[in-house]
Structures are given as C-alpha cells and as structure tokens.
Write a protein that holds these residues in place. Structure first.
Motif, PDB file in Angstrom:
ATOM      1  N   THR A  81      29.879  27.443   3.370  1.00  0.00           N
ATOM      2  CA  THR A  81      29.389  28.504   2.479  1.00  0.00           C
ATOM      3  C   THR A  81      28.689  29.515   3.369  1.00  0.00           C
ATOM      4  O   THR A  81      27.783  29.151   4.127  1.00  0.00           O
ATOM      5  CB  THR A  81      28.397  27.948   1.441  1.00  0.00           C
ATOM      6  OG1 THR A  81      29.074  27.020   0.596  1.00  0.00           O
ATOM      7  CG2 THR A  81      27.789  29.068   0.611  1.00  0.00           C
ATOM      8  N   ILE A  83      26.224  32.494   3.679  1.00  0.00           N
ATOM      9  CA  ILE A  83      25.119  33.141   2.960  1.00  0.00           C
ATOM     10  C   ILE A  83      24.765  34.426   3.708  1.00  0.00           C
ATOM     11  O   ILE A  83      24.465  34.381   4.908  1.00  0.00           O
ATOM     12  CB  ILE A  83      23.853  32.248   2.928  1.00  0.00           C
ATOM     13  CG1 ILE A  83      24.183  30.822   2.495  1.00  0.00           C
ATOM     14  CG2 ILE A  83      22.769  32.901   2.062  1.00  0.00           C
ATOM     15  CD1 ILE A  83      24.410  30.620   1.045  1.00  0.00           C
ATOM     16  N   LYS A  90      22.370  38.783  -5.144  1.00  0.00           N
ATOM     17  CA  LYS A  90      21.874  38.084  -6.337  1.00  0.00           C
ATOM     18  C   LYS A  90      20.552  37.406  -5.963  1.00  0.00           C
ATOM     19  O   LYS A  90      20.330  37.052  -4.794  1.00  0.00           O
ATOM     20  CB  LYS A  90      22.891  37.023  -6.783  1.00  0.00           C
ATOM     21  CG  LYS A  90      24.165  37.609  -7.366  1.00  0.00           C
ATOM     22  CD  LYS A  90      25.095  36.524  -7.862  1.00  0.00           C
ATOM     23  CE  LYS A  90      26.368  37.155  -8.471  1.00  0.00           C
ATOM     24  NZ  LYS A  90      27.346  36.091  -8.872  1.00  0.00           N
ATOM     25  N   VAL A  96      19.389  27.972  -7.304  1.00  0.00           N
ATOM     26  CA  VAL A  96      20.290  28.274  -6.179  1.00  0.00           C
ATOM     27  C   VAL A  96      19.931  27.373  -4.996  1.00  0.00           C
ATOM     28  O   VAL A  96      20.807  26.829  -4.325  1.00  0.00           O
ATOM     29  CB  VAL A  96      20.206  29.761  -5.784  1.00  0.00           C
ATOM     30  CG1 VAL A  96      21.041  30.048  -4.533  1.00  0.00           C
ATOM     31  CG2 VAL A  96      20.674  30.662  -6.933  1.00  0.00           C
ATOM     32  N   ARG A 125      35.434  36.280   2.058  1.00  0.00           N
ATOM     33  CA  ARG A 125      35.373  35.939   0.631  1.00  0.00           C
ATOM     34  C   ARG A 125      36.628  35.223   0.132  1.00  0.00           C
ATOM     35  O   ARG A 125      36.533  34.264  -0.629  1.00  0.00           O
ATOM     36  CB  ARG A 125      35.077  37.202  -0.197  1.00  0.00           C
ATOM     37  CG  ARG A 125      34.752  36.943  -1.640  1.00  0.00           C
ATOM     38  CD  ARG A 125      33.789  37.960  -2.237  1.00  0.00           C
ATOM     39  NE  ARG A 125      32.402  37.519  -2.168  1.00  0.00           N
ATOM     40  CZ  ARG A 125      31.363  38.367  -2.273  1.00  0.00           C
ATOM     41  NH1 ARG A 125      31.558  39.680  -2.368  1.00  0.00           N
ATOM     42  NH2 ARG A 125      30.124  37.898  -2.251  1.00  0.00           N
ATOM     43  N   ASP A 129      33.457  30.138   0.380  1.00  0.00           N
ATOM     44  CA  ASP A 129      32.435  30.577  -0.579  1.00  0.00           C
ATOM     45  C   ASP A 129      31.470  31.519   0.157  1.00  0.00           C
ATOM     46  O   ASP A 129      30.918  31.138   1.204  1.00  0.00           O
ATOM     47  CB  ASP A 129      31.686  29.328  -1.086  1.00  0.00           C
ATOM     48  CG  ASP A 129      30.642  29.660  -2.149  1.00  0.00           C
ATOM     49  OD1 ASP A 129      30.770  30.741  -2.769  1.00  0.00           O
ATOM     50  OD2 ASP A 129      29.734  28.834  -2.349  1.00  0.00           O
ATOM     51  N   ARG A 131      28.100  34.076  -0.426  1.00  0.00           N
ATOM     52  CA  ARG A 131      27.049  34.438  -1.383  1.00  0.00           C
ATOM     53  C   ARG A 131      26.111  35.463  -0.765  1.00  0.00           C
ATOM     54  O   ARG A 131      25.510  35.199   0.278  1.00  0.00           O
ATOM     55  CB  ARG A 131      26.257  33.189  -1.782  1.00  0.00           C
ATOM     56  CG  ARG A 131      27.164  32.080  -2.319  1.00  0.00           C
ATOM     57  CD  ARG A 131      26.409  30.877  -2.792  1.00  0.00           C
ATOM     58  NE  ARG A 131      25.795  31.127  -4.084  1.00  0.00           N
ATOM     59  CZ  ARG A 131      25.361  30.147  -4.879  1.00  0.00           C
ATOM     60  NH1 ARG A 131      25.455  28.884  -4.500  1.00  0.00           N
ATOM     61  NH2 ARG A 131      24.811  30.410  -6.040  1.00  0.00           N
ATOM     62  N   LEU A 133      22.732  37.084  -1.097  1.00  0.00           N
ATOM     63  CA  LEU A 133      21.511  36.670  -1.790  1.00  0.00           C
ATOM     64  C   LEU A 133      20.304  37.480  -1.348  1.00  0.00           C
ATOM     65  O   LEU A 133      20.200  37.876  -0.186  1.00  0.00           O
ATOM     66  CB  LEU A 133      21.238  35.184  -1.527  1.00  0.00           C
ATOM     67  CG  LEU A 133      22.273  34.188  -2.043  1.00  0.00           C
ATOM     68  CD1 LEU A 133      21.911  32.776  -1.593  1.00  0.00           C
ATOM     69  CD2 LEU A 133      22.392  34.240  -3.562  1.00  0.00           C
TER      70      LEU A 133
END
Ligand SMILES: N#Cc1c(-c2ccc3ccn(Cc4ccc(CN5CCCCC5)cc4)c3c2)n[nH]c1N
Length: 229
Positions: A81, A83, A90, A96, A125, A129, A131, A133
């Motif tokens: 993932t 980040i 978000k 989370v 993407r 995954d 994200r 943030l």
C-alpha cells in the motif's frame, strides 16, 4: 507475518525517533520492520536533484517523478500500500490507522517543496493500493512529520505492540467524543485534590463520572464529535 514499512524521504534523520520507545520495541520484537530510504540515492544526476519548476507556473518547486519511480520500484510488491501524505488527502483517522495496522506492507512517500508530481500516484494507482492522506487541516513543510504520526498511530494498533492491550479495549469502547481527564498520585498537588469519586472505589459511580466528564469536555472542545452533530 510482521508489518513491513518502507519510508522514502530526503530527510532520513527525521525518522530517528522510530528507534525509540514503543516504536523501537516493536521493531526489536519483530512485530514490525521499518526501513528508511534516502530518495537522493535514486537520482542519476551528479547534483542528485529531486525537484524542478512547476508546469503551469506557480510558486515553489515540485518533486520530479523519476527518483520516486526508482525508489518505489526498489521496494514495491503486489502486497504494498503506497501512502502519499498531502494536504489534499483524505483525513487520516483512528479507523484508517486500524486499517493500516492490518496491512502487510506500507510504503510512505514523504514529499517536500510543493509536493510530488501527480503522475507518481497515477502510475501506481492501477498496480497497488494508493492512499493520499492528510493528518489535518493545516499546512506542514513536508510529509515527514505526517508520516511519523501515521506510523505511530498505526503501529501501536498492531497486535502485541502495546504492553497492555486493555488500553486498546478501553479506547475501542469509548463513547463518541474525547476521553475523560486522568489523575494519579499524589492525592493533593499544589493544593489541588483528585476528584473524590476516583478515590471512592465505587466503580459504577466512577464510570458515570467519567462519562459525564467526557461529555463536558467534548461539548467544550469538540462539539463536532457529539452524537447527531
Ligand atoms: N499529510 C499531510 C500534510 C501536509 C503535507 C504533506 C506532504 C507535503 C509535501 C510537501 N508539502 C508542503 C506543501 C506546502 C503547501 C502546499 C500547498 N499547495 C502547493 C501547490 C499549489 C497549491 C497549494 C502543498 C504542500 C507537504 C505538506 N501538510 N499538512 C498536512 N496535514
């Protein structure tokens, strides 16, 4: 399977605190492995440059995509993932953090300047995954402090990291809102007494008092967390 975390940054020294205290113990116990990577090790020019002027104009510099592609490719797997801390992300929250705590592999891309070329997010993407943030509605100078906060909030939720899992049980059962005030010895300090009810041993009365205090504090400090708000 321990949680693996790779942090990519131009300021590796920002992450020295992760060797201390709870985060350090979590790594020594093998529950988490954290590796810090200097983005400049993935540049190919003799100036080891990582930024350039923004297309479309505007203040400041933007981080070029290629060093990020090289650095992320060096650590990414299909279980990763990615980040990306950003003011435009978000909102990072306790739920989370709980999700991240149950991940297999987290890669944190700590941007600086005015951010990272958006094509880095666009490239990964479709593959893993990703994200974007934010840790709150204020502007930091980069993603490093945000990454430290997200790692600490997530790693403390990894089973076995907190010495006393009871703390997490209490946290998870907390009513919506902020927590009640805490007290310890001495019973009187500079003329200030610990609330009598906490010394009474009446656990029902203590629970009621704590719930009342939580509501009072939430109403005063965080009315947005009150039910129905
Ligand atoms: N998480 C988190 C963060 C961050 C955060 C995270 C990551 C980076 C990387 C760089 N910066 C600095 C910076 C500063 C100003 C601006 C504003 N824009 C710039 C482009 C044109 C429009 C306006 C962006 C980026 C970062 C800040 N700040 N606050 C959070 N909660």
């Amino acid at each position: 399977m321990p949680l693996r975390i790779d942090v990519i940054t131009i300021f590796p020294d920002y992450f020295a605190p992760l060797q201390l205290s709870l985060m350090g113990k979590a790594q020594q116990s093998g529950l988490v492995t954290i590796a810090i990577h200097d983005l400049r090790e993935f540049t190919s020019d003799r100036h080891r440059s990582v930024d350039d002027t923004p297309y479309g104009g505007g203040a400041g510099m933007v981080m070029t995509p290629e060093p990020w592609g090289q650095a992320i490719d060096a650590v990414v797997t299909d279980q990763s993932t990615l980040i990306v801390p950003t003011p435009a992300g978000k909102l990072f929250s306790q739920p989370v953090a709980a999700e991240l705590a149950h991940s297999t592999h987290l890669i944190f891309a700590c941007g600086r300047y005015e951010g990272i070329d958006q094509r880095v997010v666009e490239y990964y993407r479709p593959r893993i995954d990703v994200r974007e943030l934010s840790i709150g509605d204020y502007v930091l100078a980069g993603g490093d402090v945000a990454t430290l906060a997200m790692i600490e909030a997530s790693v403390r939720l990894v089973p076995g990291v907190l010495g006393n899992p009871e703390s997490l049980v209490e946290e998870s059962h907390q009513l919506p809102g902020v927590e009640y005030p805490s007290y310890t010895k001495p019973p009187t300090w500079r003329g200030l007494d610990v609330p009598e009810v906490l010394l009474s041993g009446h656990h029902d009365q203590i629970a009621r008092w704590r719930a009342e205090q939580s509501t009072i504090r939430t109403t005063h400090n965080r009315p947005d967390l009150l039910p129905g708000s």
